[in-house]
Design a protein around this motif. Sequence first.
Motif, mmCIF file in Angstrom:
data_model
loop_
_atom_site.group_PDB
_atom_site.id
_atom_site.type_symbol
_atom_site.label_atom_id
_atom_site.label_comp_id
_atom_site.label_asym_id
_atom_site.label_seq_id
_atom_site.Cartn_x
_atom_site.Cartn_y
_atom_site.Cartn_z
ATOM 1 N N GLY A 4 -22.869 40.134 42.456
ATOM 2 C CA GLY A 4 -21.583 39.532 42.112
ATOM 3 C C GLY A 4 -21.676 38.111 41.596
ATOM 4 N N MET A 5 -22.847 37.766 41.055
ATOM 5 C CA MET A 5 -23.001 36.401 40.521
ATOM 6 C C MET A 5 -22.083 36.186 39.323
ATOM 7 S SD MET A 5 -26.826 35.006 40.434
ATOM 8 C CE MET A 5 -27.590 36.412 39.730
ATOM 9 N N PRO A 6 -21.599 34.973 39.103
ATOM 10 C CA PRO A 6 -20.828 34.710 37.879
ATOM 11 C C PRO A 6 -21.680 35.067 36.659
ATOM 12 C CG PRO A 6 -20.726 32.835 39.384
ATOM 13 C CD PRO A 6 -21.734 33.782 39.954
ATOM 14 N N LEU A 7 -21.050 35.589 35.636
ATOM 15 C CA LEU A 7 -21.785 36.052 34.450
ATOM 16 C C LEU A 7 -22.644 34.933 33.842
ATOM 17 C CD1 LEU A 7 -22.147 38.639 32.845
ATOM 18 C CD2 LEU A 7 -20.118 38.038 31.525
ATOM 19 N N GLY A 8 -22.133 33.720 33.896
ATOM 20 C CA GLY A 8 -22.858 32.586 33.329
ATOM 21 C C GLY A 8 -24.134 32.241 34.078
ATOM 22 N N GLU A 9 -24.236 32.709 35.308
ATOM 23 C CA GLU A 9 -25.446 32.431 36.098
ATOM 24 C C GLU A 9 -26.343 33.661 36.202
ATOM 25 O OE1 GLU A 9 -24.240 30.847 39.906
ATOM 26 O OE2 GLU A 9 -22.686 29.662 38.906
ATOM 27 N N ALA A 10 -25.885 34.766 35.678
ATOM 28 C CA ALA A 10 -26.659 36.007 35.772
ATOM 29 C C ALA A 10 -27.662 36.070 34.621
ATOM 30 C CB ALA A 10 -25.715 37.196 35.732
ATOM 31 N N ASP A 11 -28.481 37.115 34.661
ATOM 32 C CA ASP A 11 -29.549 37.229 33.673
ATOM 33 C C ASP A 11 -29.020 37.886 32.393
ATOM 34 O OD1 ASP A 11 -32.050 37.067 32.667
ATOM 35 O OD2 ASP A 11 -32.788 38.875 33.665
ATOM 36 N N CYS A 12 -28.041 37.264 31.764
ATOM 37 C CA CYS A 12 -27.385 37.833 30.570
ATOM 38 C C CYS A 12 -28.028 37.233 29.333
ATOM 39 C CB CYS A 12 -25.898 37.489 30.616
ATOM 40 S SG CYS A 12 -25.013 37.719 29.073
ATOM 41 N N ASN A 13 -28.392 38.106 28.354
ATOM 42 C CA ASN A 13 -29.054 37.573 27.157
ATOM 43 C C ASN A 13 -28.064 37.260 26.023
ATOM 44 O OD1 ASN A 13 -28.404 40.003 26.062
ATOM 45 N ND2 ASN A 13 -30.466 40.876 26.168
ATOM 46 N N SER A 14 -26.771 37.318 26.333
ATOM 47 C CA SER A 14 -25.701 36.967 25.380
ATOM 48 C C SER A 14 -25.732 37.810 24.106
ATOM 49 C CB SER A 14 -25.757 35.475 25.019
ATOM 50 O OG SER A 14 -25.572 34.684 26.175
ATOM 51 N N CYS A 15 -26.121 39.062 24.244
ATOM 52 C CA CYS A 15 -26.120 39.927 23.049
ATOM 53 C C CYS A 15 -24.691 40.288 22.632
ATOM 54 C CB CYS A 15 -26.931 41.193 23.305
ATOM 55 S SG CYS A 15 -26.159 42.338 24.474
ATOM 56 N N LEU A 16 -23.750 40.183 23.554
ATOM 57 C CA LEU A 16 -22.321 40.434 23.329
ATOM 58 C C LEU A 16 -21.993 41.905 23.065
ATOM 59 C CD1 LEU A 16 -21.380 37.315 21.127
ATOM 60 C CD2 LEU A 16 -21.408 37.505 23.621
ATOM 61 N N ALA A 17 -22.955 42.786 23.337
ATOM 62 C CA ALA A 17 -22.708 44.218 23.129
ATOM 63 C C ALA A 17 -21.571 44.708 24.029
ATOM 64 C CB ALA A 17 -23.980 45.013 23.413
ATOM 65 N N CYS A 18 -21.475 44.138 25.228
ATOM 66 C CA CYS A 18 -20.420 44.571 26.163
ATOM 67 C C CYS A 18 -19.037 44.239 25.609
ATOM 68 C CB CYS A 18 -20.636 43.936 27.529
ATOM 69 S SG CYS A 18 -20.687 42.129 27.491
ATOM 70 N N VAL A 19 -18.923 43.080 25.003
ATOM 71 C CA VAL A 19 -17.636 42.673 24.428
ATOM 72 C C VAL A 19 -17.259 43.619 23.284
ATOM 73 C CG1 VAL A 19 -16.448 40.837 23.159
ATOM 74 C CG2 VAL A 19 -17.958 40.254 25.062
ATOM 75 N N ALA A 20 -18.274 43.992 22.502
ATOM 76 C CA ALA A 20 -18.018 44.847 21.341
ATOM 77 C C ALA A 20 -17.493 46.228 21.749
ATOM 78 C CB ALA A 20 -19.292 45.000 20.512
ATOM 79 N N VAL A 21 -17.911 46.721 22.902
ATOM 80 C CA VAL A 21 -17.504 48.089 23.271
ATOM 81 C C VAL A 21 -16.327 48.135 24.236
ATOM 82 C CG1 VAL A 21 -19.780 49.101 22.860
ATOM 83 C CG2 VAL A 21 -19.208 48.259 25.156
ATOM 84 N N CYS A 22 -15.972 47.014 24.832
ATOM 85 C CA CYS A 22 -14.857 47.043 25.801
ATOM 86 C C CYS A 22 -13.565 47.412 25.060
ATOM 87 C CB CYS A 22 -14.710 45.684 26.493
ATOM 88 S SG CYS A 22 -13.425 45.719 27.766
ATOM 89 N N PRO A 23 -12.922 48.505 25.468
ATOM 90 C CA PRO A 23 -11.749 48.964 24.699
ATOM 91 C C PRO A 23 -10.461 48.218 25.034
ATOM 92 C CG PRO A 23 -12.223 50.492 26.488
ATOM 93 C CD PRO A 23 -13.273 49.426 26.564
ATOM 94 N N VAL A 24 -10.521 47.374 26.067
ATOM 95 C CA VAL A 24 -9.309 46.669 26.518
ATOM 96 C C VAL A 24 -9.603 45.169 26.623
ATOM 97 C CG1 VAL A 24 -8.528 48.735 27.743
ATOM 98 C CG2 VAL A 24 -9.884 47.038 28.960
ATOM 99 N N GLY A 25 -8.682 44.439 27.213
ATOM 100 C CA GLY A 25 -8.851 42.987 27.257
ATOM 101 C C GLY A 25 -9.608 42.492 28.476
ATOM 102 N N SER A 26 -10.620 43.244 28.900
ATOM 103 C CA SER A 26 -11.359 42.846 30.099
ATOM 104 C C SER A 26 -12.559 41.956 29.750
ATOM 105 C CB SER A 26 -11.815 44.103 30.848
ATOM 106 O OG SER A 26 -12.404 43.748 32.058
ATOM 107 N N LEU A 27 -13.418 42.411 28.866
ATOM 108 C CA LEU A 27 -14.535 41.589 28.385
ATOM 109 C C LEU A 27 -14.193 41.150 26.974
ATOM 110 C CD1 LEU A 27 -17.499 43.741 29.696
ATOM 111 C CD2 LEU A 27 -17.242 41.292 30.144
#
Length: 212
Positions: free
Chosen positions: A183-206
């Motif tokens: 449950g770490m904040p996304l900014g502190e997690a091991d995210c490579n900022s590819c933004l693929a999650c944002v591209a596929v989120c069908p709603v206003g969540s990501l």
Amino acid sequence: MSIIKINRNEITAREGANLLWTALDNGFFIPNLCAIRNVKRPAASCRLCYVEIEGEKAPVSACVQSIRDGMTVQLDTPGVARLRNTAFELLMSHHRLECHICPKHKQCALQDIASHIKAKLKPHRVRKIVRDLPVDSSHPRIRYDPNKCVLCGRCVYVCQEQGSGTLDFSFRSIDTLVSTFAGMPLGEADCNSCLACVAVCPVGSLTLKPSV
Ligand code: SF4
Ligand code: SF4
Ligand code: FES
């Protein structure tokens, strides 16, 4: 190749191809949230893609059906509408509805589906129980609002496909949540900022943060 009928229209399709994607590729809209193209074992969790197939006793989920020659499919029967619209209402009963301030307003799959099935976004038959979880703005590019998540699983799938595996489902039942490890904040997690999650989120969540 196979010949099938969708709403009495003859379609030529590859035997064994996925019914949902075949219908969508041929201009027939079937509501869907959790479907991901070319996934071998679809989650079939959103329960929105019901269709009737001749010979089947009850409506079935299009996203787990394979094309068979001679298949006859109906998209908007009363039986389909009853199941699909109930699933949509239940889904919206947990959704924080605030379209006027939502980054996805007018590009949102929920709005498209509601318009297609002629349903209201605000449920009227079930009680609304909306979670009040903190919005995660810790990432420099991504804003994550768990209160708008419909648990479609698309972000989890692409995050794992990209090799990052930062996002996953946590908890169970009504507490299920998309989150990072521990449950770490996304900014502190091991995210490579590819933004693929944002591209596929069908709603206003990501969503992408507005650029400054
Ligand atoms: S995710 Fe879609 S339905 Fe929900 S508030 Fe945003 S625009 Fe409205
Ligand atoms: S954050 Fe978006 S893509 Fe991920 S499960 Fe929720 S609704 Fe689906
Ligand atoms: S798209 Fe078929 S159940 Fe979600």
